[in-house]
Design an enzyme around this catalytic site. Structure first.
Site, mmCIF file in Angstrom:
data_model
loop_
_atom_site.group_PDB
_atom_site.id
_atom_site.type_symbol
_atom_site.label_atom_id
_atom_site.label_comp_id
_atom_site.label_asym_id
_atom_site.label_seq_id
_atom_site.Cartn_x
_atom_site.Cartn_y
_atom_site.Cartn_z
ATOM 1 N N HIS A 255 77.822 24.296 27.405
ATOM 2 C CA HIS A 255 76.222 25.401 26.768
ATOM 3 C C HIS A 255 75.662 26.008 27.572
ATOM 4 C CE1 HIS A 255 73.453 24.351 24.303
ATOM 5 N NE2 HIS A 255 71.728 24.307 25.058
ATOM 6 N N GLU A 256 75.490 24.893 28.550
ATOM 7 C CA GLU A 256 74.928 25.607 29.724
ATOM 8 C C GLU A 256 75.373 26.830 30.908
ATOM 9 O OE1 GLU A 256 71.881 24.529 30.025
ATOM 10 O OE2 GLU A 256 72.054 22.483 28.794
ATOM 11 N N HIS A 259 73.946 29.946 29.301
ATOM 12 C CA HIS A 259 72.440 29.784 29.177
ATOM 13 C C HIS A 259 72.913 30.778 30.631
ATOM 14 C CE1 HIS A 259 69.826 28.026 25.933
ATOM 15 N NE2 HIS A 259 70.519 27.076 26.568
ATOM 16 N N GLU A 285 68.887 30.497 23.151
ATOM 17 C CA GLU A 285 70.431 29.763 22.418
ATOM 18 C C GLU A 285 71.012 30.138 21.557
ATOM 19 O OE1 GLU A 285 70.276 26.261 23.096
ATOM 20 O OE2 GLU A 285 68.274 26.398 24.362
#
Length: 490
Positions: A255-256, A259, A285
């Site tokens: 997830h990170e 980003h 997101e």
């Protein structure tokens, strides 16, 4: 120098100072000694005072009046600078400095309260943060809706009304799918065992590489609440490790990475300019969620991940790659938003959206937040909250003043659904590559269609241009129903 040139030179220094402020925040959440909390609050408050003074300098207004953009890039620069200037000049310097100082202190108090499961330890500070955010919202709203004024910081153009309508369209199909899944005869098994921290971190680094993370411009560290930080040539990621729950570390990392790859994928010509960051948190997101879910939790990628897991940890409690795919996507009414499955995730966000709107409106007192949270959670998920760390203390966002941020997670899910549909139509070998342990075809498409543009276009325009149609909830809901209908043999 022309007015445009003078403005951009001035803005470059402001952007650089903003990056330094972000680095102080990264340090505080990763390696700063606990005893430095109060001093760091003073440091961040002082730097925010400098930044606020720069962002409200009257010369900006003069330059904006005189600047003549030569192309769409310069027009976009002016749009961002004008928007920031108009917002910042409404906020008193005292308030900007105090917000920075208090939220820096609040973050440390929240972390300690979370570790102790002590809501009372955090409530006085949270009350102070909410009061400051309401004051900020009133300054920005100019007589309009307070929550909309805060939401606009994270998703320009969005309103509480439009977000609420989106949730109203999402909820019925999500709830129906959840009920069907939880009532299905076939239920994937949980992953059980002990998974040493060092091995989890080795795997986390391998996964970040698989999704294209540039280690020459980033690093991976541990944090209480995973986050990414920075942009340009310095975009850092964090994760957390629980030795009984390796999927937490794995998917927090992916997830990170999404980003960070967004920030690292922005056109280098936009470095230290208003276009050199992700255009909104909803679009941000969309990148982290498509990396984590549509790509990272796909059958193709989890097949590859199953082999890497067995290499690191030995035989797993699930028999094979197909069973592991079901386990990774197992639907459960758990407490923690960041660990929630794709079916339940948006319901977690809806809870937070409603509660924070009430706090900003003044219809929910901070003293009553825990009771309101627990009652809503029981109603929505059918499970009673056992510990504050699994309830209102689980997220860092409110401690650092991020009111209006939560709904962008669901907006990002909707955008990710649209992007996934377009991606798979245009790049047919996505799954073949994922099965080999590389997301390169997908991430190259995302870099070209979304990431490289930075702040050039408006948020919804970015997604519409990438997908060839206006974004809607339908692709996400269709994807979820097809995926979980298959896994649960509905």
């Amino acid at each position: 120098m022309s007015a445009m040139q003078e403005l951009m030179a001035y803005q470059r220094d402001t952007e650089a100072l903003g990056q330094i402020a972000g680095r102080l925040g990264w340090d505080q959440e990763t390696v700063m000694p606990r005893g430095a909390t109060e001093q760091r609050g003073e440091e961040i408050g002082a730097l925010e005072g400098v930044l606020h003074a720069r962002r409200t300098d009257p010369r900006i207004g003069d330059w904006l009046a005189k600047a003549e953009p030569a192309d769409e890039v310069e027009e976009a620069h002016l749009r961002h600078i004008r928007r920031s200037y108009e917002r910042q000049t409404r906020i008193p310097a005292r308030l900007a400095t105090e917000l920075a100082r208090v939220t820096s202190l609040a973050q440390g108090i929240w972390a300690e309260a979370r570790g102790r499961n002590d809501v009372g330890m955090f409530l006085p500070t949270l009350k102070q943060v909410v009061a400051l955010k309401r004051e900020e919202a009133a300054a920005l709203a100019n007589g309009g809706d307070l929550y909309d004024a805060l939401l606009d910081d994270y998703e320009p153009g969005a309103t509480a009304e439009s977000i609420g309508a989106m949730f109203d369209r999402l909820r019925p199909r999500l709830v129906a799918l959840r009920e069907a899944v939880l009532g299905a005869a076939h239920q994937p098994a949980p992953l059980e065992g002990h998974f040493p921290a060092e091995a989890q971190m080795r795997l986390a680094r391998m996964l970040a590489s698989a999704f294209g993370y540039d280690w020459t411009r980033g690093r991976l560290d541990l944090a209480v609440h995973p986050f990414s930080s920075g942009s340009g040539n310095d975009a850092r990621i964090t994760t957390r490790v629980v030795e009984a729950e390796p999927l937490n570390c794995i998917y927090s990392t992916v997830h990170e990475t999404g980003h960070a790859c967004y920030e690292l994928g922005i056109d280098p010509d936009y470095l230290l300019t208003p276009l050199g960051n992700g255009v909104s948190m909803g679009v941000h997101e969309s990148q982290s969620r498509i990396y984590e879910n549509q790509l990272g939790r796909s059958r193709a990628f989890t097949g590859w991940l199953f082999q890497r897991m067995t290499e690191e940890f030995g035989a797993l409690s699930v028999a094979d790659a197909e069973a592991f795919y079901g386990t990774v996507n197992r639907v459960q009414p758990g407490y923690i938003r960041t660990e929630a499955d794709e079916v339940n995730y948006n319901l977690h966000v809806m809870l937070r959206f409603d509660l924070e709107r009430q706090m900003i409106a003044g219809t929910l007192e901070v003293a009553d937040l825990e009771e309101a949270w627990n009652a809503r959670f029981l109603a929505d998920f059918g499970v009673a909250v056992d510990l504050p760390a699994n309830g209102m203390l689980q997220d860092v966002h409110w401690s650092v003043g991020l009111f209006g941020y939560f709904p962008t997670y669901s907006l990002g899910n909707v955008y990710a659904g649209c992007l996934n549909k377009a991606l798979r139509a245009e790049v047919p070998d996505v799954d073949a590559a994922l099965a080999r342990g590389t997301a390169a075809p997908a991430t190259e498409w995302l870099r070209d269609k979304v990431q490289r543009h930075g702040g050039l276009y408006q948020p919804r325009e970015v997604i519409a241009r990438a997908c060839g149609e206006e974004p809607s909830e339908a692709p996400l809901l269709d994807y979820l129903e097809a995926k979980f209908g298959d896994i649960y043999k509905l």
